[in-house]
Design a protein around this motif. Structure first.
Motif, PDB file in Angstrom:
ATOM      1  N   ASP A   1      -8.977  -5.547   4.725  1.00  0.00           N
ATOM      2  CA  ASP A   1      -8.120  -5.204   5.856  1.00  0.00           C
ATOM      3  C   ASP A   1      -8.637  -3.950   6.545  1.00  0.00           C
TER       4      ASP A   1
ATOM      5  N   LEU B   1       0.809  -1.216   0.000  1.00  0.00           N
ATOM      6  CA  LEU B   1       0.000   0.000   0.000  1.00  0.00           C
ATOM      7  C   LEU B   1       0.842   1.266   0.000  1.00  0.00           C
TER       8      LEU B   1
ATOM      9  N   ALA C   1      -3.783   4.337   4.714  1.00  0.00           N
ATOM     10  CA  ALA C   1      -2.596   3.502   4.917  1.00  0.00           C
ATOM     11  C   ALA C   1      -1.474   4.337   5.525  1.00  0.00           C
TER      12      ALA C   1
ATOM     13  N   ARG D   1      -9.105   5.994  10.027  1.00  0.00           N
ATOM     14  CA  ARG D   1      -9.126   4.565   9.732  1.00  0.00           C
ATOM     15  C   ARG D   1      -9.732   4.323   8.352  1.00  0.00           C
TER      16      ARG D   1
ATOM     17  N   SER E   1     -11.171   1.383  -0.974  1.00  0.00           N
ATOM     18  CA  SER E   1     -11.486   1.362   0.454  1.00  0.00           C
ATOM     19  C   SER E   1     -12.534   2.420   0.764  1.00  0.00           C
TER      20      SER E   1
ATOM     21  N   THR F   1      -5.916  -0.304  -3.608  1.00  0.00           N
ATOM     22  CA  THR F   1      -6.165   0.637  -2.509  1.00  0.00           C
ATOM     23  C   THR F   1      -7.639   0.936  -2.292  1.00  0.00           C
TER      24      THR F   1
ATOM     25  N   SER G   1      -5.018   6.358  -0.548  1.00  0.00           N
ATOM     26  CA  SER G   1      -4.638   5.022  -0.062  1.00  0.00           C
ATOM     27  C   SER G   1      -5.593   4.453   0.975  1.00  0.00           C
TER      28      SER G   1
ATOM     29  N   ARG H   1      -7.111  -0.421   8.145  1.00  0.00           N
ATOM     30  CA  ARG H   1      -5.909   0.406   8.067  1.00  0.00           C
ATOM     31  C   ARG H   1      -6.041   1.621   8.975  1.00  0.00           C
TER      32      ARG H   1
END
Length: 414
Positions: free
Chosen positions: A333, A161, A196, A341, A381, A379, A193, A335
């Motif tokens: 995931d 990332l 990240a 977050r 998210s 990436t 990202s 992050r």
């Protein structure tokens, strides 16, 4: 069609149909104290009754003087000079101008390459966007950004990332000390990202390399600054001081348009002239009303030690999000740091961006606001970044609504 906003209070926003939305992303990760906080609005009303605008070359104002002192006190190291702009994008533009002026005045005009990371996002003005590692937001703007020939990027290898120390070392060596003018880095990623974090060892490497090769280290703390990550600044996690730090969203928490560029003593000495005499100003930059709002926000953050609160609340939020990951295969995931977050998502490369937008809409239908993020399928998210004032009960409710939204997209949770 978007709903029409009616009012907002604390972590909740209401539309004209009476629907309630929990603001799980602080607007655009900027409403850090929640909505309608009387401690802030009262100070703004008082300032508005005195004077809301004077031009920066004609007057200073007491709120701006006090805000400058507050920011210098909070900032690490020798970041003792502050210039004000209206937005994070403008702050990055000012940083780029400072870098160019610095090397020109030191008779190194060829030391002009700016190295940034992909993924990254530094703003929507031409210079800031040209320096961003965000292909989606640069798409079809090549003619506007064609003069950004001096921008180059480091990309993480092997599906990572963020770029590693080795990736950065290779890029710095490739450009060379005669040409590398500056590095711009996000200590914790944002829209590009999905929160990240940068490895602290990368930040320490860049600080050492900047000292050794005499390039300018610029920290883009527009999103991370002022306590969002559980420390006052994202760079604090690595224990380093950049040469230039750009602050924005967290300074005024959405109550007014203002940003700040903090500059080290070393850079100011090398310029050998007041920075304000070298950079282009902006009409509204540092106006008394915006300064009063930012001063009130900064004092509230310090008085209530909200950086420490973000660290504790961030761990609680991370635990909630990790449980959602266990329940929903869609989540790849979790992050981030503090209350910045992100949920990494298993998207479809043939339909990118897609799943992040679907989740954003599903969350809205469940009365929750989240922020789509990511600039590549790797990436993709959503950002989960509620106000720093959020209670544990409000974070629990955020997770409950997010669980419902995820269930709409993956209806057989584990």
């Amino acid at each position: 069609m978007l709903p029409v906003v009616s009012r907002a209070s604390g972590v909740f926003v209401f539309d004209t149909e009476g629907r309630e939305y929990l603001d799980g992303c602080s607007g655009a990760i900027n409403v850090n104290l929640g909505h309608g906080l009387p401690d802030i609005t009262k100070r703004m009303h008082e300032q508005l009754d005195r004077v809301n605008f004077v031009y920066r070359t004609q007057f200073r104002s007491q709120p701006l003087l006090e805000l400058t002192e507050r920011l210098v006190d909070l900032a690490p190291g020798d970041l003792n000079h502050v210039e004000f702009t209206n937005s994070g994008s403008e702050g990055i533009e000012m940083a780029l101008r400072l870098v160019t002026l610095l090397h020109a005045r030191k008779h190194n005009p060829l030391k002009c390459v700016v190295l940034t990371e992909e993924p990254s996002y530094h703003g929507m003005t031409a210079g800031a966007l040209g320096a961003s590692g965000h292909p989606l937001r640069r798409k079809d703007l090549q003619s506007l950004l064609a003069n950004q020939a001096t921008v180059t990027r480091v990309r993480p290898k092997n599906g990572a990332l963020r770029a590693s120390v080795e990736d950065w070392q290779e890029a710095v060596d490739r450009i060379g000390p005669a040409r590398l003018g500056a590095v711009i880095i996000e200590p914790v990623g944002g829209a590009a990202s999905g929160a990240a974090p940068c490895d602290p060892e990368v930040l320490r490497f860049l600080r050492h390399a900047a000292d050794e090769q005499r390039f300018v280290l610029v920290a883009d703390e527009v999103m991370t600054g002022m306590g969002r990550t559980g420390r006052w600044f994202g760079c604090d996690h690595a224990g380093i001081t950049p040469d230039v730090m750009v602050l924005g969203k967290g300074i005024s928490a959405g109550y007014a348009a203002i940003s700040a560029v903090l500059i080290s003593d070393r850079i100011v000495r090398a310029l050998d002239r007041p920075v304000s005499s070298l950079v282009f100003g902006h009409t509204m930059a540092g106006a008394p009303l915006a300064a009063a709002a930012a001063l009130a926000v900064t004092e509230y953050l310090v008085t209530h030690d909200l950086a420490a609160r973000a660290a504790v609340a961030g761990e609680h939020l991370a635990g909630l999000l990790k449980r959602l990951r266990q329940r929903h295969p869609l989540v790849k995931d979790v992050r981030g740091t503090g209350l910045q977050r992100g949920l990494g998502l298993h998207g479809d490369p043939e339909r990118f961006p897609g799943i992040s937008l679907d989740l954003t809409e599903a969350a809205r239908a469940k009365g929750l606001l989240v922020y789509p993020a990511g600039c590549t399928p790797v990436t993709e998210s959503v950002l989960i970044a509620p106000p720093l004032t959020s209670t544990d009960a409000e974070l629990d409710e955020l997770a409950r609504r997010l669980d419902g939204a995820l269930s709409c997209l993956s209806p057989t949770p584990v």
